[in-house]
Design an enzyme around this catalytic site. Structure first.
Site, PDB file in Angstrom:
ATOM      1  N   HIS A 273      64.298 -22.724  -8.815  1.00 21.72           N
ATOM      2  CA  HIS A 273      64.408 -24.055  -8.194  1.00 21.72           C
ATOM      3  C   HIS A 273      65.802 -24.645  -8.260  1.00 21.72           C
ATOM      4  O   HIS A 273      66.147 -25.507  -7.448  1.00 21.72           O
ATOM      5  CB  HIS A 273      63.428 -25.041  -8.820  1.00 21.72           C
ATOM      6  CG  HIS A 273      62.006 -24.751  -8.485  1.00 21.72           C
ATOM      7  ND1 HIS A 273      61.568 -24.629  -7.186  1.00 21.72           N
ATOM      8  CD2 HIS A 273      60.917 -24.525  -9.270  1.00 21.72           C
ATOM      9  CE1 HIS A 273      60.271 -24.347  -7.184  1.00 21.72           C
ATOM     10  NE2 HIS A 273      59.853 -24.271  -8.442  1.00 21.72           N
TER      11      HIS A 273
ATOM     12  N   ASP B  83      56.567 -16.524  -6.802  1.00 25.32           N
ATOM     13  CA  ASP B  83      56.085 -17.712  -7.518  1.00 25.32           C
ATOM     14  C   ASP B  83      55.295 -18.573  -6.525  1.00 25.32           C
ATOM     15  O   ASP B  83      55.540 -18.512  -5.311  1.00 25.32           O
ATOM     16  CB  ASP B  83      57.296 -18.487  -8.060  1.00 25.32           C
ATOM     17  CG  ASP B  83      56.910 -19.677  -8.931  1.00 25.32           C
ATOM     18  OD1 ASP B  83      56.880 -19.501 -10.168  1.00 25.32           O
ATOM     19  OD2 ASP B  83      56.650 -20.769  -8.386  1.00 25.32           O
TER      20      ASP B  83
ATOM     21  N   HIS C  14      55.583 -21.626  -5.982  1.00 22.15           N
ATOM     22  CA  HIS C  14      56.447 -22.639  -5.370  1.00 22.15           C
ATOM     23  C   HIS C  14      57.621 -21.998  -4.637  1.00 22.15           C
ATOM     24  O   HIS C  14      58.126 -20.956  -5.059  1.00 22.15           O
ATOM     25  CB  HIS C  14      56.984 -23.581  -6.457  1.00 22.15           C
ATOM     26  CG  HIS C  14      55.896 -24.219  -7.275  1.00 22.15           C
ATOM     27  ND1 HIS C  14      55.537 -23.761  -8.531  1.00 22.15           N
ATOM     28  CD2 HIS C  14      55.068 -25.260  -6.990  1.00 22.15           C
ATOM     29  CE1 HIS C  14      54.544 -24.507  -8.992  1.00 22.15           C
ATOM     30  NE2 HIS C  14      54.240 -25.416  -8.082  1.00 22.15           N
TER      31      HIS C  14
ATOM     32  N   ASP D 282      51.901 -18.773 -11.338  1.00 20.64           N
ATOM     33  CA  ASP D 282      51.233 -20.028 -10.993  1.00 20.64           C
ATOM     34  C   ASP D 282      50.469 -19.896  -9.674  1.00 20.64           C
ATOM     35  O   ASP D 282      49.912 -20.867  -9.156  1.00 20.64           O
ATOM     36  CB  ASP D 282      52.215 -21.218 -10.963  1.00 20.64           C
ATOM     37  CG  ASP D 282      53.572 -20.859 -10.408  1.00 20.64           C
ATOM     38  OD1 ASP D 282      53.702 -19.782  -9.769  1.00 20.64           O
ATOM     39  OD2 ASP D 282      54.515 -21.659 -10.576  1.00 20.64           O
TER      40      ASP D 282
HETATM   41  C1  SP5 Z   1      59.246 -22.609 -12.024  1.00 17.61           C
HETATM   42  C2  SP5 Z   1      58.136 -23.480 -11.525  1.00 17.61           C
HETATM   43  O1  SP5 Z   1      57.023 -23.002 -11.321  1.00 17.61           O
HETATM   44  N1  SP5 Z   1      58.367 -24.789 -11.379  1.00 17.61           N
HETATM   45  C3  SP5 Z   1      57.381 -25.665 -10.855  1.00 17.61           C
HETATM   46  C4  SP5 Z   1      57.632 -27.103 -11.113  1.00 17.61           C
HETATM   47  C5  SP5 Z   1      56.574 -27.969 -10.511  1.00 17.61           C
HETATM   48  N2  SP5 Z   1      56.700 -29.326 -10.871  1.00 17.61           N
HETATM   49  C6  SP5 Z   1      55.977 -30.366 -10.184  1.00 17.61           C
HETATM   50  C7  SP5 Z   1      54.648 -29.961  -9.669  1.00 17.61           C
HETATM   51  C8  SP5 Z   1      53.866 -31.038  -8.994  1.00 17.61           C
HETATM   52  C9  SP5 Z   1      52.461 -30.538  -8.797  1.00 17.61           C
HETATM   53  N3  SP5 Z   1      51.607 -31.481  -8.237  1.00 17.61           N
HETATM   54  C10 SP5 Z   1      50.210 -31.250  -8.535  1.00 17.61           C
HETATM   55  C11 SP5 Z   1      49.646 -30.068  -7.836  1.00 17.61           C
HETATM   56  C12 SP5 Z   1      48.177 -29.891  -8.117  1.00 17.61           C
HETATM   57  N4  SP5 Z   1      47.644 -28.801  -7.386  1.00 17.61           N
HETATM   58 ZN    ZN Z   2      56.228 -22.161  -9.684  1.00 15.23          ZN
END
Ligand code: SP5
Ligand code: ZN
Length: 409
Positions: free
Chosen positions: A197, A242, A244, A331
């Protein structure tokens, strides 16, 4: 498989603001402990423990790699801001630096806001971050450099395994006798904190230094030493699995015609402002088409995921890289608090891993030599299942089927 670990990666422990609450960050040292205890039950994997030393030759090389790839002011901030805030009385030694105001686009303000960090300490923390999940605690820096070093070592080791007859760890074009499709030169780097990120001047999403950027730079430097007159730049692919989107990695290589970035990730999920399929690389430049985003709705089934993976792997096969980096997050697991596709077991991860490996086997045949691969750990937050999911992936990568009775180990 060779697995690289550094105990210093467990030193970072911080807080985050999530759902309007300040909580211990989901990205915790227990993640690495869970993975290690699962791996230690399997004699098939060899864990090499590295203790990063900033004063050793490789430590100096790493710090040099960091400051040549990341903004030097940002690197200095990561290293010293916690002690500075403690000295200024802004936080106690056990507390974390967290930002409270971020730079924002505007029509009326000073146009050069991004050129100089603001003087105010809290403002500067925001200048070097883009969210509130990236606190800086007393020992964060030690973990961050140890993590980046694992990425660099991962590249060196993968190259050494791919070229066993060359003691200089050089990048080679020769076919190595041990580099058959069944013994693929792969290293798993247990990086923590993760990296995908953060771009090269802003922390975010639990990431501080982009470990993929460090790995690419390490590979290029090795190539330069061993092949200074080589006229074609090495081809590098990054497959980001990942949940994200790896906005930082995409950003770092968006204009780089020699790096192919491919990501399968949750659509409209964190980090929200990147990851669209329209982001294919700057049009009309040599990097056009070098970025492939495959967003999928959250909770998509494993079959849907595998269809996207097949598209990713077709592209990867055509590209035929000299190095593959896999940004691997767990994740995508269905119970993950921060994500979730239809991955329900270690075997599901094994299926994905074996498809990637199959693709690498075809690239190997096409090129006549193996592709060194480095797997960089990114996210994954279900501690109770993380170990078995990692083992499942490794089993699939190495062509072993996980036995039903081994599940849950
Ligand atoms: C490395 C990595 O996986 N970083 C991820 C950081 C995510 N941080 C904020 C996530 C916000 C999630 N919102 C709720 C989702 C419920 N499904
Ligand atoms: Zn992630």
């Amino acid at each position: 498989m060779l697995i690289l670990h550094d105990p210093a990666t467990l030193k970072h422990a911080t807080i985050e603001i999530l759902g309007s609450k300040v909580i211990p960050a989901h990205e915790s040292p227990d993640r690495i402990s869970a993975i290690l205890s699962a791996i230690h039950q399997k004699p098939t994997h060899h864990v090499r423990t590295i203790n990063f030393d900033p004063f050793s030759d490789s430590g100096i090389t790493l710090l040099n790699t960091l400051s040549s790839t990341h903004d030097p002011g940002y690197v200095e901030h990561l290293q010293h801001v916690h002690a500075k805030w403690v000295a200024e009385g802004l936080i106690k030694p056990d507390d974390s630096v967290l930002p409270e105001c971020f730079p924002f686009p505007n029509l009326s303000g000073k146009k050069s806001w991004w050129e100089h960090p603001p003087k105010d300490s809290f403002a500067r923390a925001g200048f070097y971050a883009f969210d509130m999940s990236t606190g800086i605690a007393a020992e964060t820096w030690e973990a961050v450099v140890a993590s980046a070093n694992l990425a660099a070592e991962g590249v060196r080791e993968a190259i050494a395994i791919a070229s066993p007859n060359r003691e200089d760890h050089s990048v080679t074009n020769e076919t190595s006798p041990s580099a058959t499709p069944t013994s693929h030169p792969t290293v798993l780097a247990l990086c923590r904190p993760p990296g995908h990120h953060c771009d090269t001047r802003r922390a975010g999403g639990y990431c501080y230094i982009n470990n993929a950027v460090v790995a690419v730079e390490t590979f290029r430097r090795l190539q330069q030493v061993t092949k200074p007159h080589h006229d074609t730049a090495p081809r590098i692919a990054i497959l980001d699995l990942d949940f994200h989107h790896g906005n930082g990695t995409q950003e770092a290589f968006y204009s780089d015609p020699h790096v192919l970035y491919i990501s399968i990730h949750g659509q409209d999920e964190y980090p929200y402002y990147t990851g669209s399929a329209e982001e294919t690389g700057p049009e009309g430049t040599p990097s056009a088409g070098m970025n492939l985003n495959l967003p999928l709705p959250s909770r998509s089934s494993l079959d849907t995921y595998i269809s996207a993976l097949e598209i990713a792997l077709q592209r990867l096969e055509v590209f035929a890289p000299d190095l593959l980096l896999v940004s691997l997050g767990f994740d995508t697991f269905h119970l993950d608090p921060l994500g979730g596709f239809g991955f329900e077991s270690g075997e599901d991860y094994g299926r994905v891993a074996s498809l990637v490996r199959g693709c690498l086997g075809r690239v190997h045949e096409k090129k006549g030599r193996s592709v060194p691969s480095v797997i960089l750990l990114e996210g994954g937050y279900v501690l109770e299942r993380l170990g078995e999911n990692v083992l499942g992936f490794l089993d699939g990568w190495e062509g072993r089927k996980q036995l039903a009775q081994q599940k849950g180990q």
